[in-house]
Each structure stands twice: as structure tokens, then as C-alpha cells.
Design a protein around this motif. Structure first.
Motif, PDB file in Angstrom:
ATOM      1  N   GLY A 120       0.893  -1.123   0.450  1.00 48.56           N
ATOM      2  CA  GLY A 120      -0.013  -0.020  -0.457  1.00 48.56           C
ATOM      3  C   GLY A 120       0.964   1.523   0.454  1.00 48.56           C
ATOM      4  O   GLY A 120       1.589   1.426   0.595  1.00 48.56           O
ATOM      5  N   ILE A 121       0.458   2.162  -1.217  1.00 48.35           N
ATOM      6  CA  ILE A 121       1.659   3.576  -1.038  1.00 48.35           C
ATOM      7  C   ILE A 121       1.124   4.602  -0.929  1.00 48.35           C
ATOM      8  O   ILE A 121      -0.257   4.569  -1.127  1.00 48.35           O
ATOM      9  CB  ILE A 121       2.104   3.263  -2.237  1.00 48.35           C
ATOM     10  N   PHE A 122       1.341   5.572   0.427  1.00 51.13           N
ATOM     11  CA  PHE A 122      -0.236   6.356   0.786  1.00 51.13           C
ATOM     12  C   PHE A 122       1.201   7.680   0.561  1.00 51.13           C
ATOM     13  O   PHE A 122       2.244   7.724   1.400  1.00 51.13           O
ATOM     14  CB  PHE A 122      -0.316   5.887   2.244  1.00 51.13           C
ATOM     15  N   ASN A 123       0.444   8.634   0.969  1.00 54.12           N
ATOM     16  CA  ASN A 123       0.975  10.317   1.281  1.00 54.12           C
ATOM     17  C   ASN A 123       1.243  10.460   2.631  1.00 54.12           C
ATOM     18  O   ASN A 123       0.162   9.599   2.667  1.00 54.12           O
ATOM     19  CB  ASN A 123       0.808  11.483  -0.051  1.00 54.12           C
ATOM     20  N   ALA A 124       1.799  11.458   2.989  1.00 49.90           N
ATOM     21  CA  ALA A 124       1.999  11.651   4.311  1.00 49.90           C
ATOM     22  C   ALA A 124       0.419  12.222   4.680  1.00 49.90           C
ATOM     23  O   ALA A 124      -0.160  11.529   6.027  1.00 49.90           O
ATOM     24  CB  ALA A 124       2.599  12.970   4.326  1.00 49.90           C
ATOM     25  N   ALA A 125      -0.348  12.566   4.085  1.00 50.27           N
ATOM     26  CA  ALA A 125      -2.024  12.552   4.809  1.00 50.27           C
ATOM     27  C   ALA A 125      -2.475  11.687   5.086  1.00 50.27           C
ATOM     28  O   ALA A 125      -2.780  11.108   6.108  1.00 50.27           O
ATOM     29  CB  ALA A 125      -2.694  13.876   4.254  1.00 50.27           C
ATOM     30  N   GLN A 126      -2.358  10.346   3.844  1.00 49.98           N
ATOM     31  CA  GLN A 126      -3.294   9.277   3.952  1.00 49.98           C
ATOM     32  C   GLN A 126      -2.570   8.603   5.170  1.00 49.98           C
ATOM     33  O   GLN A 126      -3.524   7.943   5.536  1.00 49.98           O
ATOM     34  CB  GLN A 126      -3.250   8.920   2.409  1.00 49.98           C
ATOM     35  N   THR A 127      -1.083   8.458   5.359  1.00 47.72           N
ATOM     36  CA  THR A 127      -0.292   7.879   6.763  1.00 47.72           C
ATOM     37  C   THR A 127      -0.843   8.500   8.031  1.00 47.72           C
ATOM     38  O   THR A 127      -1.326   7.472   8.609  1.00 47.72           O
ATOM     39  CB  THR A 127       0.987   7.779   6.677  1.00 47.72           C
ATOM     40  N   LEU A 129      -4.188   9.371   8.050  1.00 49.43           N
ATOM     41  CA  LEU A 129      -5.473   8.574   8.537  1.00 49.43           C
ATOM     42  C   LEU A 129      -5.361   7.241   8.948  1.00 49.43           C
ATOM     43  O   LEU A 129      -6.384   6.730   9.920  1.00 49.43           O
ATOM     44  CB  LEU A 129      -6.191   8.460   6.752  1.00 49.43           C
ATOM     45  N   LEU A 130      -4.149   6.542   7.772  1.00 49.38           N
ATOM     46  CA  LEU A 130      -3.903   4.727   8.560  1.00 49.38           C
ATOM     47  C   LEU A 130      -4.000   4.626  10.241  1.00 49.38           C
ATOM     48  O   LEU A 130      -4.590   3.867  10.858  1.00 49.38           O
ATOM     49  CB  LEU A 130      -2.980   4.348   7.524  1.00 49.38           C
ATOM     50  N   ALA A 131      -2.825   5.880  10.535  1.00 45.08           N
ATOM     51  CA  ALA A 131      -2.566   5.226  11.472  1.00 45.08           C
ATOM     52  C   ALA A 131      -3.785   6.347  13.062  1.00 45.08           C
ATOM     53  O   ALA A 131      -4.112   5.626  13.281  1.00 45.08           O
ATOM     54  CB  ALA A 131      -1.508   6.389  12.015  1.00 45.08           C
ATOM     55  N   ILE A 135      -8.432   4.803   7.492  1.00 49.24           N
ATOM     56  CA  ILE A 135      -8.537   3.364   5.956  1.00 49.24           C
ATOM     57  C   ILE A 135      -8.279   2.001   6.855  1.00 49.24           C
ATOM     58  O   ILE A 135      -7.578   2.108   7.000  1.00 49.24           O
ATOM     59  CB  ILE A 135      -7.123   4.492   5.811  1.00 49.24           C
ATOM     60  N   ASP A 136      -8.919   1.057   5.923  1.00 54.69           N
ATOM     61  CA  ASP A 136      -9.484  -0.200   6.545  1.00 54.69           C
ATOM     62  C   ASP A 136      -8.232  -0.663   5.274  1.00 54.69           C
ATOM     63  O   ASP A 136      -8.319   0.290   3.813  1.00 54.69           O
ATOM     64  CB  ASP A 136     -10.164  -0.497   6.250  1.00 54.69           C
ATOM     65  N   VAL A 137      -7.192  -1.535   6.190  1.00 52.25           N
ATOM     66  CA  VAL A 137      -6.168  -1.969   5.077  1.00 52.25           C
ATOM     67  C   VAL A 137      -6.320  -3.675   5.689  1.00 52.25           C
ATOM     68  O   VAL A 137      -7.005  -4.285   6.130  1.00 52.25           O
ATOM     69  CB  VAL A 137      -4.361  -1.657   5.168  1.00 52.25           C
ATOM     70  N   GLU A 138      -5.465  -4.035   5.002  1.00 54.27           N
ATOM     71  CA  GLU A 138      -5.586  -6.092   4.757  1.00 54.27           C
ATOM     72  C   GLU A 138      -4.571  -5.966   5.966  1.00 54.27           C
ATOM     73  O   GLU A 138      -3.211  -5.804   5.704  1.00 54.27           O
ATOM     74  CB  GLU A 138      -5.264  -6.510   3.696  1.00 54.27           C
ATOM     75  N   GLU A 139      -4.556  -7.131   6.471  1.00 55.88           N
ATOM     76  CA  GLU A 139      -2.735  -7.461   7.052  1.00 55.88           C
ATOM     77  C   GLU A 139      -2.169  -8.372   6.707  1.00 55.88           C
ATOM     78  O   GLU A 139      -2.768  -8.691   5.217  1.00 55.88           O
ATOM     79  CB  GLU A 139      -3.869  -8.924   8.579  1.00 55.88           C
ATOM     80  N   GLY A 140      -1.100  -7.826   7.049  1.00 57.78           N
ATOM     81  CA  GLY A 140       0.407  -8.487   5.534  1.00 57.78           C
ATOM     82  C   GLY A 140       0.678  -7.182   4.960  1.00 57.78           C
ATOM     83  O   GLY A 140       1.055  -7.441   3.913  1.00 57.78           O
ATOM     84  N   VAL A 144       4.204   2.120   2.415  1.00 55.91           N
ATOM     85  CA  VAL A 144       5.041   2.457   2.560  1.00 55.91           C
ATOM     86  C   VAL A 144       3.983   3.754   2.008  1.00 55.91           C
ATOM     87  O   VAL A 144       2.948   4.154   1.317  1.00 55.91           O
ATOM     88  CB  VAL A 144       5.237   2.088   1.203  1.00 55.91           C
ATOM     89  N   GLU A 145       5.270   5.429   3.154  1.00 49.72           N
ATOM     90  CA  GLU A 145       4.740   6.346   2.859  1.00 49.72           C
ATOM     91  C   GLU A 145       5.219   6.754   1.825  1.00 49.72           C
ATOM     92  O   GLU A 145       7.179   7.203   1.652  1.00 49.72           O
ATOM     93  CB  GLU A 145       5.137   7.247   3.924  1.00 49.72           C
ATOM     94  N   ALA A 146       4.778   7.466   0.444  1.00 50.93           N
ATOM     95  CA  ALA A 146       5.468   8.561  -0.050  1.00 50.93           C
ATOM     96  C   ALA A 146       6.079   9.406   0.011  1.00 50.93           C
ATOM     97  O   ALA A 146       5.351  10.313   0.765  1.00 50.93           O
ATOM     98  CB  ALA A 146       4.554   8.683  -1.932  1.00 50.93           C
ATOM     99  N   SER A 147       7.036  10.350  -0.562  1.00 53.50           N
ATOM    100  CA  SER A 147       7.988  11.904  -0.211  1.00 53.50           C
ATOM    101  C   SER A 147       6.884  12.573  -1.342  1.00 53.50           C
ATOM    102  O   SER A 147       6.839  13.301  -0.523  1.00 53.50           O
ATOM    103  CB  SER A 147       8.377  12.265  -0.134  1.00 53.50           C
ATOM    104  N   SER A 148       5.784  12.197  -2.086  1.00 59.18           N
ATOM    105  CA  SER A 148       4.978  13.640  -3.103  1.00 59.18           C
ATOM    106  C   SER A 148       3.894  12.756  -3.657  1.00 59.18           C
ATOM    107  O   SER A 148       4.010  11.258  -3.223  1.00 59.18           O
ATOM    108  CB  SER A 148       6.469  13.213  -4.008  1.00 59.18           C
ATOM    109  N   ASN A 149       3.237  13.021  -3.643  1.00 54.70           N
ATOM    110  CA  ASN A 149       1.968  12.177  -4.300  1.00 54.70           C
ATOM    111  C   ASN A 149       2.454  11.532  -5.678  1.00 54.70           C
ATOM    112  O   ASN A 149       1.308  10.932  -6.436  1.00 54.70           O
ATOM    113  CB  ASN A 149       0.373  13.536  -4.786  1.00 54.70           C
TER     114      ASN A 149
END
Length: 183
Positions: A120-127, A129-131, A135-140, A144-149
Motif C-alpha cells: 500500500g502506497i500512501f502520502n503523508a496525509a493518508q498515512t 488517516l491510516l494511523a 483507512i482500512d487495510v488488509e493484514e500483511g 509505504v509512505e511516499a514523499s510526494s503525490n
């Protein structure tokens, strides 16, 4: 004599400054970059299997002719992106590049992942929300947090024998890349 020496030192320092400024600004003035070459390919939110590099032919992305490549261009402003699928039992790697062509994340099957890619590739804002578990993600899922969109993913496979290349490229074409389809 001292005056000449001071002029000489001043000239060398000024020449050094001009040289450094020119070297640092020239890449910013380039019209054709890795990003413009990737953006010209039809690889937005899907894996595009790149054709094999033939000996002596143009190689604008400077790829190794011994490997098979899949490329996917992403825009995280549209939402998180996911890379999912299975790869053959041989060496493979996945790398995320920013618009400057710099690797921001890389992993291989030798990192204990096995043959299945679930990223799963997320930007900082999405990360964030994940924390906060918004945002629901599957186990396993490898997060990865990307530095740009805007970025692109390059998958590399190393077929042990040339005769296996078509099968490896078929496996690359089956990898999904992009936002998750809404149910």
C-alpha cells in the motif's frame, strides 16, 4: 605582486562558484527527464510491461537488458495506491521513484516477502488517516509512505534463462497497480 595574487585567487573563487551554480542548475533546465519519459508511457494506474532492450538500440531509461521490467505511474492525490500480485520464484525488486527519478523506497523478494507483492502506497496525509484507523487495510500489507503525490513504481524481474522471459513478463502483466476499486 600581492595585488596580482589577490586577483588570481578572486578569479579562481568566482570561477568555482560559477561552475558549481551551473552544475546544480543545468538538470533543472532539462526538458526531457526520466519523469517526462515515464509520463509519456501509458502506465497510469496499471503495470506496463516494457519491451526487452535490444543490444545497440536506444535505452532512454538506462535499463539493464538482462532484466524484465514493469512500470506503473501513480498519483496519490487521487487516493492511496496498491500494488498486488504474485511474481515468479526468482529474484525481483520493486522501487518507488519520485518525479526527479530518485528512488524513495525499494524492496526485494530477499527481504523475506516471498513471491507475493502486497504493498500500500500512501502520502503523508493518508498515512496519518491510516494511523488513526480511518483507512482500512488488509493484514500483511506492506505500508509505504511516499514523499510526494506523483511517483512511479518500477518492478524488475530476473529470468534465470532467456527462454523464461515471456512467462516472467506475463506474470508482470498480472500485477495490479493503482487505487483499489470501490465495492
Amino acid at each position: 605582486m600581492i595585488r596580482t595574487l589577490l586577483w588570481l585567487i578572486g578569479g579562481v573563487l568566482l570561477g568555482g562558484v560559477i561552475h558549481i551554480v551551473a552544475i546544480l542548475t543545468l538538470p533543472l533546465l532539462a526538458e526531457e527527464t526520466t519523469w517526462t519519459r515515464v509520463a509519456a508511457l501509458d502506465a497510469k494506474n496499471r503495470v506496463l510491461v516494457l519491451p526487452p532492450i535490444a543490444q545497440g538500440q536506444p535505452n532512454p531509461l538506462h535499463l539493464d537488458p538482462e532484466l524484465s521490467y514493469g512500470l506503473c505511474r501513480l498519483d496519490l492525490s487521487e487516493g492511496p495506491a496498491y500494488l498486488s500480485g504474485s511474481l515468479p520464484d526468482a529474484f525481483w525488486s520493486v522501487a518507488l521513484f519520485n518525479t526527479s527519478g530518485i528512488v524513495t523506497y525499494s524492496t526485494t523478494n530477499r527481504d523475506g516477502i516471498g513471491q507475493t507483492v502486497e504493498m500500500g502506497i500512501f502520502n503523508a496525509a493518508q498515512t496519518r488517516l491510516l494511523a488513526q484507523q480511518q483507512i482500512d487495510v488488509e493484514e500483511g500489507l506492506l505500508v509505504v509512505e511516499a514523499s510526494s503525490n506523483e511517483l512511479f513504481v518500477l518492478l524488475r524481474l530476473s529470468p534465470p534463462h532467456e527462454v523464461m522471459r515471456p512467462r516472467f513478463e506475463e506474470a508482470l502483466s498480472q500485477i495490479t497497480c493503482g487505487p483499489r476499486p470501490s465495492n
